[in-house]
Design a protein around this motif. Structure first.
Motif, PDB file in Angstrom:
ATOM      1  N   ASN A  58      33.453   0.932   1.959  1.00 47.70           N
ATOM      2  CA  ASN A  58      32.188   1.460   2.448  1.00 47.70           C
ATOM      3  C   ASN A  58      31.119   1.348   1.369  1.00 47.70           C
ATOM      4  N   TRP A  59      31.446   1.779   0.175  1.00 45.56           N
ATOM      5  CA  TRP A  59      30.467   1.719  -0.909  1.00 45.56           C
ATOM      6  C   TRP A  59      30.098   0.277  -1.240  1.00 45.56           C
ATOM      7  N   LEU A  60      31.102  -0.614  -1.295  1.00 48.08           N
ATOM      8  CA  LEU A  60      30.822  -2.013  -1.609  1.00 48.08           C
ATOM      9  C   LEU A  60      29.950  -2.674  -0.554  1.00 48.08           C
ATOM     10  N   CYS A  61      30.295  -2.474   0.707  1.00 46.49           N
ATOM     11  CA  CYS A  61      29.545  -3.128   1.781  1.00 46.49           C
ATOM     12  C   CYS A  61      28.146  -2.535   1.948  1.00 46.49           C
ATOM     13  N   CYS A  62      28.071  -1.221   1.938  1.00 52.90           N
ATOM     14  CA  CYS A  62      26.782  -0.587   2.195  1.00 52.90           C
ATOM     15  C   CYS A  62      25.819  -0.725   1.015  1.00 52.90           C
ATOM     16  N   SER A  63      26.335  -0.882  -0.191  1.00 55.80           N
ATOM     17  CA  SER A  63      25.418  -1.106  -1.310  1.00 55.80           C
ATOM     18  C   SER A  63      24.770  -2.484  -1.222  1.00 55.80           C
ATOM     19  N   LEU A  64      25.432  -3.420  -0.558  1.00 55.63           N
ATOM     20  CA  LEU A  64      24.829  -4.743  -0.351  1.00 55.63           C
ATOM     21  C   LEU A  64      23.717  -4.709   0.701  1.00 55.63           C
ATOM     22  N   PHE A  65      23.760  -3.722   1.591  1.00 55.94           N
ATOM     23  CA  PHE A  65      22.790  -3.630   2.669  1.00 55.94           C
ATOM     24  C   PHE A  65      21.887  -2.412   2.522  1.00 55.94           C
ATOM     25  N   GLN A  66      21.547  -2.075   1.297  1.00 61.48           N
ATOM     26  CA  GLN A  66      20.622  -0.998   0.962  1.00 61.48           C
ATOM     27  C   GLN A  66      21.039   0.364   1.499  1.00 61.48           C
ATOM     28  N   GLY A  67      22.334   0.648   1.428  1.00 57.68           N
ATOM     29  CA  GLY A  67      22.803   1.981   1.780  1.00 57.68           C
ATOM     30  C   GLY A  67      22.434   2.952   0.672  1.00 57.68           C
TER      31      GLY A  67
END
Length: 179
Positions: A58-67
């Motif tokens: 979750n952290w890896l994916c969402c940090s790529l999409f401005q989470g």
């Protein structure tokens, strides 16, 4: 920022204990676990490991999409979302010792409802923590599941390769000491 890391860790520990208790101490008429082959460490990977894997992906994916969420918030929200499943496991543990197997369909329905509530809580938690729209959270959940499979595959390959390397070193050591 209204999350408690201690409370989240307690939820994961209670989730693990409830799952093991459900398998070991659930009603004998409902028992599906082979107790002679039961391993609580595998259950630990299936409970705590999945939560950690979900958090990391979750952290890896969402940090790529401005989470906007950080690792602590993601972990806490993921653990809080487990509450319906934890409650179901405790209720199952208590009721499976008293109800007859013909009432098993009620357990199945309640189980599906609780797991559905957990998924909804995860999606809503992602929406709030990362400040996403609901549909973007759904798309990110699919991406996170894909990320979880990739991370698990990489871990599996690394463990397999390290085991092969260890066997190779042991064989070379044995060959050197035999000659």
């Amino acid at each position: 920022k209204a999350t408690s890391l201690l409370l989240a860790c307690i939820f994961v520990v209670v989730f693990y204990i409830a799952r093991v208790s459900q398998d070991l101490y659930g009603g004998f008429m409902y028992g599906t676990a082979d107790l002679s082959q039961y391993n609580a460490l595998i259950e630990l990977v299936g409970t705590g490991g999945i939560v950690l894997l979900w958090t990391a992906a979750n952290w890896l994916c969402c940090s790529l999409f401005q989470g906007k969420g950080d690792m602590k918030e993601i972990f806490c929200v993921s653990c809080y979302a487990l509450m319906p499943v934890i409650l179901f496991n405790i209720v199952y543990l208590l009721l499976s010792n008293f109800l007859i197997p013909t009432a098993n369909s009620g357990f199945d329905i309640i189980s599906m409802i609780c797991y559905g509530l957990t998924v909804i809580h995860l999606l809503l938690g992602m929406t709030i923590v990362h400040d996403f729209s609901f549909f973007k959270s759904m798309a990110m959940a699919i991406l996170i599941l894909l990320g979880m499979f990739i991370i698990a595959f990489v871990i599996f390959v690394m463990l397999s390769l390290s085991q092969n390397l260890l066997n190779f070193v042991v064989q070379i050591f044995n060959e050197v000491t035999m000659r």
